[in-house]
Each structure stands twice: as structure tokens, then as C-alpha cells.
Design a protein around this motif. Structure first.
Motif, PDB file in Angstrom:
ATOM      1  N   ASN A 343      51.087  95.697  45.390  1.00 16.67           N
ATOM      2  CA  ASN A 343      50.827  94.277  45.675  1.00 16.67           C
ATOM      3  C   ASN A 343      51.214  93.394  44.487  1.00 16.67           C
ATOM      4  O   ASN A 343      51.852  92.352  44.651  1.00 16.67           O
ATOM      5  CB  ASN A 343      49.341  94.066  45.999  1.00 16.67           C
ATOM      6  N   ALA A 396      52.354  81.196  50.254  1.00 18.15           N
ATOM      7  CA  ALA A 396      51.209  81.587  51.093  1.00 18.15           C
ATOM      8  C   ALA A 396      51.053  83.106  51.111  1.00 18.15           C
ATOM      9  O   ALA A 396      49.931  83.628  51.080  1.00 18.15           O
ATOM     10  CB  ALA A 396      51.395  81.049  52.507  1.00 18.15           C
ATOM     11  N   LYS A 397      52.186  83.829  51.113  1.00 11.42           N
ATOM     12  CA  LYS A 397      52.115  85.295  51.146  1.00 11.42           C
ATOM     13  C   LYS A 397      51.511  85.831  49.843  1.00 11.42           C
ATOM     14  O   LYS A 397      50.651  86.723  49.846  1.00 11.42           O
ATOM     15  CB  LYS A 397      53.534  85.858  51.345  1.00 11.42           C
ATOM     16  N   ASP A 400      47.905  85.186  49.693  1.00 18.03           N
ATOM     17  CA  ASP A 400      47.235  86.141  50.581  1.00 18.03           C
ATOM     18  C   ASP A 400      47.086  87.503  49.878  1.00 18.03           C
ATOM     19  O   ASP A 400      46.004  88.118  49.900  1.00 18.03           O
ATOM     20  CB  ASP A 400      48.077  86.266  51.859  1.00 18.03           C
ATOM     21  N   ILE A 403      44.350  87.416  47.329  1.00 22.84           N
ATOM     22  CA  ILE A 403      43.023  87.580  47.929  1.00 22.84           C
ATOM     23  C   ILE A 403      42.756  89.067  48.117  1.00 22.84           C
ATOM     24  O   ILE A 403      41.686  89.585  47.769  1.00 22.84           O
ATOM     25  CB  ILE A 403      42.943  86.842  49.297  1.00 22.84           C
ATOM     26  N   GLN A 404      43.762  89.797  48.604  1.00 24.63           N
ATOM     27  CA  GLN A 404      43.609  91.228  48.870  1.00 24.63           C
ATOM     28  C   GLN A 404      43.293  91.992  47.578  1.00 24.63           C
ATOM     29  O   GLN A 404      42.406  92.842  47.545  1.00 24.63           O
ATOM     30  CB  GLN A 404      44.913  91.747  49.499  1.00 24.63           C
ATOM     31  N   TYR A 411      37.370  86.552  48.820  1.00 19.09           N
ATOM     32  CA  TYR A 411      36.864  85.766  49.947  1.00 19.09           C
ATOM     33  C   TYR A 411      35.713  84.859  49.520  1.00 19.09           C
ATOM     34  O   TYR A 411      35.186  84.093  50.297  1.00 19.09           O
ATOM     35  CB  TYR A 411      36.411  86.730  51.054  1.00 19.09           C
ATOM     36  N   SER A 418      40.675  81.533  47.193  1.00 18.83           N
ATOM     37  CA  SER A 418      40.837  80.975  48.544  1.00 18.83           C
ATOM     38  C   SER A 418      41.342  79.529  48.455  1.00 18.83           C
ATOM     39  O   SER A 418      42.064  79.063  49.334  1.00 18.83           O
ATOM     40  CB  SER A 418      39.538  81.073  49.335  1.00 18.83           C
ATOM     41  N   TYR A 421      45.075  79.638  48.508  1.00 16.17           N
ATOM     42  CA  TYR A 421      45.589  79.905  49.855  1.00 16.17           C
ATOM     43  C   TYR A 421      45.495  78.647  50.722  1.00 16.17           C
ATOM     44  O   TYR A 421      46.441  78.270  51.412  1.00 16.17           O
ATOM     45  CB  TYR A 421      44.797  81.052  50.493  1.00 16.17           C
ATOM     46  N   ARG A 422      44.338  77.969  50.660  1.00 15.85           N
ATOM     47  CA  ARG A 422      44.157  76.767  51.494  1.00 15.85           C
ATOM     48  C   ARG A 422      45.069  75.640  51.036  1.00 15.85           C
ATOM     49  O   ARG A 422      45.627  74.900  51.838  1.00 15.85           O
ATOM     50  CB  ARG A 422      42.682  76.329  51.469  1.00 15.85           C
ATOM     51  N   ARG A 425      48.976  76.332  51.890  1.00 15.90           N
ATOM     52  CA  ARG A 425      49.382  76.567  53.283  1.00 15.90           C
ATOM     53  C   ARG A 425      50.173  75.402  53.874  1.00 15.90           C
ATOM     54  O   ARG A 425      51.110  75.590  54.641  1.00 15.90           O
ATOM     55  CB  ARG A 425      48.125  76.868  54.135  1.00 15.90           C
TER      56      ARG A 425
END
Ligand code: FAD
Length: 570
Positions: A343, A396-397, A400, A403-404, A411, A418, A421-422, A425
Motif C-alpha cells: 500500500n 482519492a485513491k 483511501d 485510511i486502510q 476511521y 478521513s 478523503y472527504r 473527493r
């Protein structure tokens, strides 16, 4: 924690693109490496120490409307003042009107640093910069004298007003009405929605660059004119003499970018200045939109950088599970696990390619502007939709993936992941959705710049030959990808039915971005012995480039894939 990636930026400027040599070879004297180093240091410090600390405020305290006034996070005022006083808003503005006159490539890296530090605030100068460029090219001298010095200094801000409820992607459907009074003044009536930084008090005036329709104008985009409509009306010396008739009806409550006020604006007989000629507004607005499209690509890149930095930091510190390479270590940093490393390497290599793509586009714009070279002009407009679409999708990827990597903490709001990400987007949506960018790429851009696509593949073929000597396996992978996209390109150019092209547009754009990535990475292998850069290039060519083969093959399925063969699905 955010650290300005100054060495990464310098590597691209100095080693990969050798920008100094390119500017010198064309006798353009605006590029100075010492100035660049100074700017990176100063904006790096500003971004790390003053702007990044307010990023969370921009999330936690959404802009709101109270008694007709827009309330912003308090910390935004000082941060905006520092950006303006540094000269970073007018960094590429014409020196005749108070700009610093530096190349767009400098502006691009400044915008990256400021946007990583606080995307919702940095969106404000981005809008103003687009307006500065549009006025420099299309406004008459009187208008330039009144507006440009104040916009360059940040005393006034700029916005872009296209969207209306029935006119989003289809700008030609707009209804906002313009009329010419008997005294020759233009007046505007109508409503615009989703206007970024449409109202606020960071600056003493807000200038709206707005598209509207004059009476009896042709339908569609041919009948659109461009106007400048300030919140406060200035006299010829730039003194504000009256409030214009513009009302802020509401601010949107959004998924992200909370600190940026996104306004619904109502114009009621508002005084306006015509920019350029009547009914030629769309062409003029494209100047601002093209500039803003690269700016939005940089927004995507900026969030990839931030998300990657935070994930690496977290992965070094979080301990979980056994280290399979060292069985004696019973709990290890998660950075030692294969899946986490995959990742992180994916994130880092996508960020590298996004940055190279942004700088490549900015460089083509700079050189073509200074030399009037039409081939480079076409290259710049060829690269713009790829940069906008790829860098924002990857933003965005990468967010994401970050986050992972953070697991459950990704989260939880406290980590701030987050928010990334928000915030990021929307970059795939505004300034022309990524779907519209892909259609522009395979339709208009391949239509008149297919030769540029082939020349990029030819350049890669040459690199391939050199790489073969040291990395024969990598050279085979590049070769396979190049042949697969070459076939798709031949197919695209042959299609007469635009919908056949459009059906494969998103895949073709992605595949082409990966090929550009292969070009940057192969040049990296030929340029440097830095272990980190070489390993990242190898990772990209082994692990990411093969997706080019899949995307290329999907891109030629044609429209039946989505229409006749899928008619009963919905
Ligand atoms: C936070 C935010 C800030 C914004 N800031 C500004 C701003 O400052 N100024 C401004 O003028 N606007 C701004 N916008 C508006 C933005 O540019 C539009 O939302 C965007 O252009 C898409 O228009 P739409 O929302 O009407 O979607 P639609 O046009 O309705 O599109 C919906 C979907 O259909 C697809 N689609 C539409 N038409 C076609 C077609 N012909 N072919 C294939 N697919 C199609 C789109 O790709 C999309 O996936 C902002 C929006 C947001 C959310």
C-alpha cells in the motif's frame, strides 16, 4: 505532521526535467534556481508552521452564514494574510500589475505546498490566480489597471461563476441574463450555485468572473459572454464606492472542504464589466478553467502527498503482529508487513507520477507562452485533462489507502485521515468532472493532437532501449504496455462515432497517464543512482504499469459494451 517535500520537488525540477536548461535554451530569463530554492524554503516553512496547524479548524468549523455575513474559522484570517503578504497569490501575475512574474512551474509547487497544508483555504488563492490570468489576457487596459494590482496583492479575491441549477457539465444551458443599459453599463440578473469562496471577509472585495447571456444572443455556448462583477463597486482608482446588488442566499453543507464557503449567489441588476467581446465569453473563460484545471490536479497531488506522509509515519510507529522476515521480533512495526508495504509503495509511486505530470503540464504551458510554440501549446492542452483527471482520482485513491494503512484509526476523526478523503473527493467533480475530462481527451485532444500521443510513445520507446541494458525485465514490461496502448490509440483515432471513443474514454485516459508515468520513471532510472528513487521506479514499473494493459484493452470495447449489450441491466 506535514513536511514540505522540498527534495522531491527539487529532484523533478533539477534532475528529471532539467528545467533550468530548458528555460535557458529558449532564452527565457524568468527561471532562476536560487529564487526557486528560496521560495521552497519560505513557503515550506509557512506551510508546515502556520498553515498546516489550521487545517483541522477548516474541517471542524464549517463556514456558515449569520445575519448575511459569512463566518469562517478564525485562524483562516492570519493564514490568508501571510499567503497574500508573501506575494504567493500574484506569484505568476504580470509585474506591470504587481505580480511577481515568475513561471507557472513555481506557482505549481507553491500551490502544492499550500494545498497540502490546508486545501480549503488554498482553494481561495487558486480561484484568484485563474481570474488574474483571464483578465491579463482578455480584459481591456482600464479594467486591468483597476482590478489586477488588488488581485495580485490579495487585497481582493476572485471567484469563478459558471454553475446554475440546470447548467452543470452543460455550461451552455446557463440562463443568467446580462443587459446593456442606455448609459453603456452592463447589468446582471440571475442565480449561480456552488460558488467556491463566493462570499467571505478575508479580503475587502470579491470579484466574480461570471458567464451570462445577452439578449438575442445565439443559443448554447456561442451566445455566452464573460463579465466581472465585484461585490463592492470600485471607482477608477480602485476605491470601493458602493455595494453591488449581489446577495448570498445560502452556503452549502458539504462532505468536505468545510472551511471553504460554497455559496449560492443571487445577482439583481448587478453592475458588471464586460471582459473581452460580447458572445465570446466561453473562450475567455477557458483561460481561467485551464489554469484552474491544472490547479485542481495539484490539489489532488497535494492530498496524495499528505496522505502518504501520514501513512508512512503511522506505519513506522504502530506495532502489530510478527515480523515474518525476523521471527524473533514478536511484535513489529506494521511497515514490515508485505501488505502494508504494498500500500505504501503504491501511494508513494502514484504521488511521484502525479507530481511529475503536474510539473510537465506547467512546464509546457510556461514554454509555449514565452515562445508562442504551437506544438507545445497543443502539448499543454493535451496534458491538462490527463493531469486533472489522473491526479484527482489518485488523490482519492491514495487517501483511501492511507485510511486502510491506519486501520481503525483511519476511521476515527482524531487522526485527520478521513478529512483528507472527504476534502479531496470533490476534486474529481469540480472544474469539469473527470468523466468530462476523459471525453475531452479522447474527443477534442486526440482529434487535433494525436501526433503528440504518438510522439510520447516514441520517446518512451527510446528510453526502453537504454533501460534494456541495465534492467532487461523492466524494459519488457514497458514494451508490453507501450504496445497495448499503441493499439488502443490506433483504434481510438479510427473511430468515427464519438460515442465509441467516449465509451472507453476513462480507461484510455488512465492507461495514457500510466504510460506518462512509465516515461517519468524510466527517465528517473536513467538519471539517478539514488536508491530510494530507483527502487520506487522499479516498483511502479513492476506493479502499477501492468494496469495500463488492462485499461488499454477495456478502452477499445466500443459503445455496444455499454448500450446494446447492457440494455436490460437498468
Ligand atoms: C464543493 C464544490 C465547489 C464548486 N465550486 C464551483 C465554483 O467555484 N464555480 C462554479 O461555477 N462551479 C463550481 N462547482 C460546480 C461544479 O463545477 C459542478 O458540480 C460540476 O461541473 C458538475 O456539474 P453538476 O454538479 O451539475 O453535475 P452534472 O453535470 O449533473 O453531472 C452528473 C454526472 O453526469 C455526468 N455527465 C454530465 N453530462 C455528461 C455528458 N455529456 N456525458 C457524460 N457524462 C456526463 C458527470 O460526469 C457526472 O458524473 C463546485 C461544486 C462543488 C461540489
Amino acid at each position: 505532521m506535514y513536511r514540505a517535500p522540498i527534495n522531491e520537488i527539487k529532484f523533478l525540477f533539477k534532475d528529471l526535467f532539467k528545467m533550468n536548461d530548458i528555460f535557458n535554451s529558449k532564452d527565457i530569463n524568468t527561471f532562476d534556481e536560487d529564487i526557486l530554492d528560496g521560495i521552497l524554503e519560505e513557503v515550506g516553512k509557512l506551510s508546515e508552521n502556520l498553515i498546516f496547524p489550521i487545517n483541522k479548524d477548516g474541517d471542524k468549523y464549517p463556514a456558515s452564514l449569520k445575519d448575511r455575513e459569512v463566518i469562517l474559522p478564525k485562524s483562516f484570517y492570519n493564514a490568508y494574510k501571510s499567503i497574500a503578504e508573501g506575494g504567493w497569490i500574484g506569484i505568476s501575475g504580470d509585474t506591470k500589475y504587481g505580480g511577481l512574474g515568475l513561471p507557472l512551474v513555481f506557482n505549481t509547487c507553491v500551490n502544492e505546498l499550500l494545498s497540502s497544508a490546508c486545501l480549503s483555504l488554498a482553494l481561495n488563492p487558486l480561484m484568484t490566480q485563474g481570474q488574474i490570468e483571464a483578465l491579463e489576457i482578455h480584459a481591456n487596459e482600464d479594467i486591468k489597471k483597476i482590478f489586477l494590482p488588488k488581485l495580485n496583492s490579495g487585497e481582493w479575491c476572485g471567484t469563478m461563476n459558471l454553475t446554475e441549477p440546470q447548467a452543470g457539465s452543460d455550461v451552455g444551458a446557463l440562463r443568467t441574463a446580462a443587459k446593456k443599459d442606455t448609459d453603456g453599463d452592463y447589468k446582471i440578473d440571475g442565480q449561480k450555485i456552488y460558488i467556491s469562496w463566493g462570499d467571505h471577509s478575508l479580503s475587502s472585495n470579491i470579484c466574480h468572473l461570471l458567464l451570462a447571456r445577452l439578449p438575442n444572443s445565439p443559443t448554447g455556448t456561442k451566445g455566452i459572454s464573460l463579465f466581472l462583477v465585484p461585490k463592492y463597486i470600485p471607482d477608477n482608482d480602485g476605491n470601493l464606492i458602493a455595494r453591488n446588488t449581489i446577495n448570498t442566499l445560502s452556503l452549502e453543507q458539504k462532505m468536505g472542504l468545510h472551511g471553504s464557503p460554497t455559496a449560492v449567489l443571487e445577482y439583481k441588476n448587478a453592475k458588471a464589466w464586460l471582459i473581452g467581446e460580447e458572445n465570446k465569453g466561453m473562450k475567455a473563460m477557458f483561460t481561467m478553467m485551464n489554469n484552474a484545471r491544472l490547479g485542481v490536479a495539484v490539489q489532488g497531488l497535494s492530498q496524495s502527498e499528505l496522505a502518504t506522509q501520514m501513512a508512512i509515519e503511522f506505519a513506522k510507529n504502530r506495532r502489530q503482529g510478527r515480523n515474518l522476515n525476523n521471527p524473533n521480533e514478536l511484535t513489529t512495526s506494521i511497515i514490515n508487513h508485505a501488505d502494508v508495504r504494498r500500500n505504501l509503495l503504491t501511494m508513494k509511486s502514484l504521488t511521484f507520477v502525479s507530481r511529475a505530470l503536474c510539473f510537465d503540464t506547467a512546464l509546457a504551458i510556461d514554454i509555449s507562452k514565452a515562445t508562442n510554440d504551437t506544438l507545445l501549446k497543443r502539448k499543454a492542452s493535451f496534458l491538462t485533462p490527463i493531469a486533472k483527471s489522473f491526479c484527482t482520482e489518485m488523490g482519492a485513491k491514495v487517501a483511501d489507502l492511507s485510511i486502510q494503512v491506519h486501520g481503525g484509526m483511519g476511521y476515527i476523526e482524531e487522526t485527520g485521515i478521513s478529512q483528507i478523503y472527504r476534502d479531496v473527493r470533490v476534486t474529481s467533480i469540480y472544474e469539469g468532472t473527470n468523466g468530462i475530462q476523459a471525453m475531452d481527451f479522447v474527443g477534442r485532444k486526440l482529434g487535433y493532437s494525436g501526433d503528440i500521443a504518438y510522439s510520447i510513445l516514441h520517446e518512451l520507446e527510446k528510453n526502453e532501449d537504454f533501460i534494456k541494458l541495465k534492467y532487461p525485465e523492466l524494459s519488457k514490461k514497458i514494451n508490453t504496455a507501450r504496445i497495448s496502448i499503441n493499439k488502443a490509440l490506433d483504434w481510438m483515432i479510427k473511430q468515427n462515432d464519438l460515442n465509441d471513443r467516449y465509451s472507453g474514454a476513462a480507461s484510455f485516459l488512465r492507461a495514457f497517464a500510466l504510460i506518462l508515468g512509465a516515461n517519468y520513471m524510466s527517465k528517473t532510472l536513467l538519471t539517478t543512482n539514488d536508491k530510494d528513487k530507483v527502487e520506487l521506479a522499479q516498483f511502479f514499473l513492476n506493479n502499477i504499469l501492468p494496469f495500463c494493459n488492462i485499461e488499454s484493452s477495456i478502452s477499445t470495447l466500443g459503445k455496444n459494451n455499454l448500450y446494446e449489450n447492457a440494455n436490460s441491466v437498468f
